[in-house]
Write a protein that holds these residues in place. Sequence first.
Motif, PDB file in Angstrom:
ATOM      1  N   ALA A 201       0.828  -1.210   0.000  1.00  0.00           N
ATOM      2  CA  ALA A 201       0.000   0.000   0.000  1.00  0.00           C
ATOM      3  C   ALA A 201       0.863   1.261   0.000  1.00  0.00           C
ATOM      4  O   ALA A 201       0.552   2.247  -0.678  1.00  0.00           O
ATOM      5  N   ALA A 202       1.959   1.240   0.769  1.00  0.00           N
ATOM      6  CA  ALA A 202       2.858   2.396   0.825  1.00  0.00           C
ATOM      7  C   ALA A 202       3.498   2.645  -0.532  1.00  0.00           C
ATOM      8  O   ALA A 202       3.636   3.791  -0.978  1.00  0.00           O
ATOM      9  N   HIS A 203       3.904   1.567  -1.197  1.00  0.00           N
ATOM     10  CA  HIS A 203       4.480   1.673  -2.538  1.00  0.00           C
ATOM     11  C   HIS A 203       3.505   2.379  -3.484  1.00  0.00           C
ATOM     12  O   HIS A 203       3.878   3.321  -4.197  1.00  0.00           O
ATOM     13  N   ASN A 204       2.247   1.931  -3.470  1.00  0.00           N
ATOM     14  CA  ASN A 204       1.229   2.537  -4.335  1.00  0.00           C
ATOM     15  C   ASN A 204       0.951   3.991  -3.951  1.00  0.00           C
ATOM     16  O   ASN A 204       0.754   4.853  -4.814  1.00  0.00           O
ATOM     17  N   ALA A 205       0.936   4.272  -2.641  1.00  0.00           N
ATOM     18  CA  ALA A 205       0.658   5.638  -2.183  1.00  0.00           C
ATOM     19  C   ALA A 205       1.784   6.589  -2.567  1.00  0.00           C
ATOM     20  O   ALA A 205       1.535   7.743  -2.952  1.00  0.00           O
ATOM     21  N   ILE A 206       3.016   6.133  -2.461  1.00  0.00           N
ATOM     22  CA  ILE A 206       4.158   6.976  -2.834  1.00  0.00           C
ATOM     23  C   ILE A 206       4.064   7.340  -4.313  1.00  0.00           C
ATOM     24  O   ILE A 206       4.293   8.489  -4.705  1.00  0.00           O
ATOM     25  N   TRP A 207       3.718   6.372  -5.150  1.00  0.00           N
ATOM     26  CA  TRP A 207       3.554   6.655  -6.575  1.00  0.00           C
ATOM     27  C   TRP A 207       2.385   7.610  -6.812  1.00  0.00           C
ATOM     28  O   TRP A 207       2.493   8.558  -7.585  1.00  0.00           O
ATOM     29  N   ARG A 208       1.261   7.368  -6.124  1.00  0.00           N
ATOM     30  CA  ARG A 208       0.071   8.198  -6.336  1.00  0.00           C
ATOM     31  C   ARG A 208       0.309   9.646  -5.930  1.00  0.00           C
ATOM     32  O   ARG A 208      -0.140  10.569  -6.617  1.00  0.00           O
ATOM     33  N   HIS A 209       1.037   9.854  -4.846  1.00  0.00           N
ATOM     34  CA  HIS A 209       1.221  11.208  -4.331  1.00  0.00           C
ATOM     35  C   HIS A 209       2.428  11.928  -4.944  1.00  0.00           C
ATOM     36  O   HIS A 209       2.472  13.166  -4.895  1.00  0.00           O
ATOM     37  N   SER A 210       3.401  11.182  -5.476  1.00  0.00           N
ATOM     38  CA  SER A 210       4.606  11.862  -5.961  1.00  0.00           C
ATOM     39  C   SER A 210       5.125  11.333  -7.294  1.00  0.00           C
ATOM     40  O   SER A 210       6.026  11.932  -7.879  1.00  0.00           O
ATOM     41  N   GLU A 211       4.577  10.200  -7.757  1.00  0.00           N
ATOM     42  CA  GLU A 211       5.033   9.546  -8.988  1.00  0.00           C
ATOM     43  C   GLU A 211       6.488   9.110  -8.917  1.00  0.00           C
ATOM     44  O   GLU A 211       7.157   8.948  -9.933  1.00  0.00           O
ATOM     45  N   ILE A 212       6.989   8.906  -7.700  1.00  0.00           N
ATOM     46  CA  ILE A 212       8.342   8.366  -7.540  1.00  0.00           C
ATOM     47  C   ILE A 212       8.309   6.872  -7.814  1.00  0.00           C
ATOM     48  O   ILE A 212       7.501   6.146  -7.237  1.00  0.00           O
ATOM     49  N   GLU A 213       9.186   6.411  -8.697  1.00  0.00           N
ATOM     50  CA  GLU A 213       9.280   4.987  -8.992  1.00  0.00           C
ATOM     51  C   GLU A 213      10.295   4.355  -8.045  1.00  0.00           C
ATOM     52  O   GLU A 213      11.430   4.809  -7.942  1.00  0.00           O
ATOM     53  N   LEU A 214       9.892   3.293  -7.366  1.00  0.00           N
ATOM     54  CA  LEU A 214      10.772   2.595  -6.433  1.00  0.00           C
ATOM     55  C   LEU A 214      11.165   1.247  -7.008  1.00  0.00           C
ATOM     56  O   LEU A 214      10.336   0.545  -7.591  1.00  0.00           O
ATOM     57  N   HIS A 215      12.436   0.885  -6.835  1.00  0.00           N
ATOM     58  CA  HIS A 215      12.859  -0.464  -7.170  1.00  0.00           C
ATOM     59  C   HIS A 215      12.275  -1.412  -6.120  1.00  0.00           C
ATOM     60  O   HIS A 215      12.116  -1.048  -4.954  1.00  0.00           O
ATOM     61  N   GLN A 216      11.972  -2.628  -6.532  1.00  0.00           N
ATOM     62  CA  GLN A 216      11.311  -3.565  -5.631  1.00  0.00           C
ATOM     63  C   GLN A 216      12.110  -3.786  -4.351  1.00  0.00           C
ATOM     64  O   GLN A 216      11.548  -3.907  -3.264  1.00  0.00           O
ATOM     65  N   GLN A 217      13.448  -3.826  -4.489  1.00  0.00           N
ATOM     66  CA  GLN A 217      14.264  -4.069  -3.299  1.00  0.00           C
ATOM     67  C   GLN A 217      14.223  -2.903  -2.316  1.00  0.00           C
ATOM     68  O   GLN A 217      14.579  -3.051  -1.146  1.00  0.00           O
ATOM     69  N   GLU A 218      13.766  -1.735  -2.784  1.00  0.00           N
ATOM     70  CA  GLU A 218      13.665  -0.576  -1.901  1.00  0.00           C
ATOM     71  C   GLU A 218      12.384  -0.577  -1.073  1.00  0.00           C
ATOM     72  O   GLU A 218      12.320   0.046  -0.013  1.00  0.00           O
TER      73      GLU A 218
END
Length: 388
Positions: A201-218
């Motif tokens: 959920a945090a991964h999706n929220a970070i993208w929704r609010h900032s469009e920051i792409e995270l590597h899976q290991q992060e």
Amino acid sequence: MDTIHDKAPRETVGRTTVTRFRMQFQAAAYAALEILSGKDVDRVYCDYHDDFVVRRTVAGVVEYHFFQVKTKGKANQQWDATAVFALKKQGALDTEEKLEAIRNSIAGKLFVHTVEFGEQCREVTVLSNVHFADDVHEVVADLSAGSSSKKYIRQFIEKFADIVSPGKPMSPEEVEAARKKLSVLANVQYIGDTLDAFAMAAHNAIWRHSEIELHQQEVERIANSLVTLVEEKSCAPIGGLFKSGIDMAASVGLEDLLKVLSISTQVYQTLLDGGEPGAIKAASILQRKLKEVGATDSMIEVASRAKVSWDVWVRSARHGSPDFTFNVLLEEIDSKCKAWLLAGGAFADLENFIQDILNSNIGKQFPVLNTDLVFGAFCAAVVRRSTR
């Protein structure tokens, strides 16, 4: 001889308590991610006045949203009106003891905020990992409407001011406003016994609010860091602190989130001050890409300033040139940036990239161009290519 594992432990309530606190921390951490959107939410207070409090600044006015996090161990369990409101469906609401019980209930304690904070109290919410029974939703709806077909709810509405504000008279308008501020948030999927659901959920929220792409290991590291951050903010001593000290010790702000996301506050602030609309995303891209090719922190800060200089020039001074000519320059920069990235993006090769642009026929048509501006153009191209 018996081993420690052969006998049932006297109690395991501590483990249950720790799990419930972790779920409270997950809920607060998830709420704090909205700060990344750069809109109304600017701070989340942790275990301060309530389990957590979301602060919004709307048109210059500060508003608070108070949350109580209530969890159960099994998904098929529910919260009913007795548990949430301490309401009895039979009998009269005619003693101080009965009023006191409601005042000290889950919802009653939340309603106190509507009195203490008045108009600054935007909303009060009970949040849970399980569902609420129908009678809870019925009480919430009838409180908001100010009337009910059920006698026990009508008594609650009639006695509302005496319950939530026994020592301070409330006007009819204040009573109505307070009654309407309660909400329930059921079956929340971003809190759980483990970190898995929260991390997703945090991964999706970070993208929704900032469009920051995270590597899976992060993702797992960031999820752990977010929950740990809220835990630290929830446990930090605040006695004797003034407003700014309490904000720093007991709440999550943008700088805290930038640290968790490994984004330089200085780089972000430089881009923000330079008019970058997606400053968090741009800072993340620039920092990641340049880190990957060996740039130091100081060079990344130089890069952010160079990008701002380029953006400012693009918005203003470049308009003295024909659009066609300027677009040819952009294509040349983008082409060389692509070639540089495909070649592995060695940082030492940037000098050649910059000189190639300055010495090219198209580059010479813009006498104002220098090393810093072209470096900024390169940085802008890196960000632009990563957002396509």
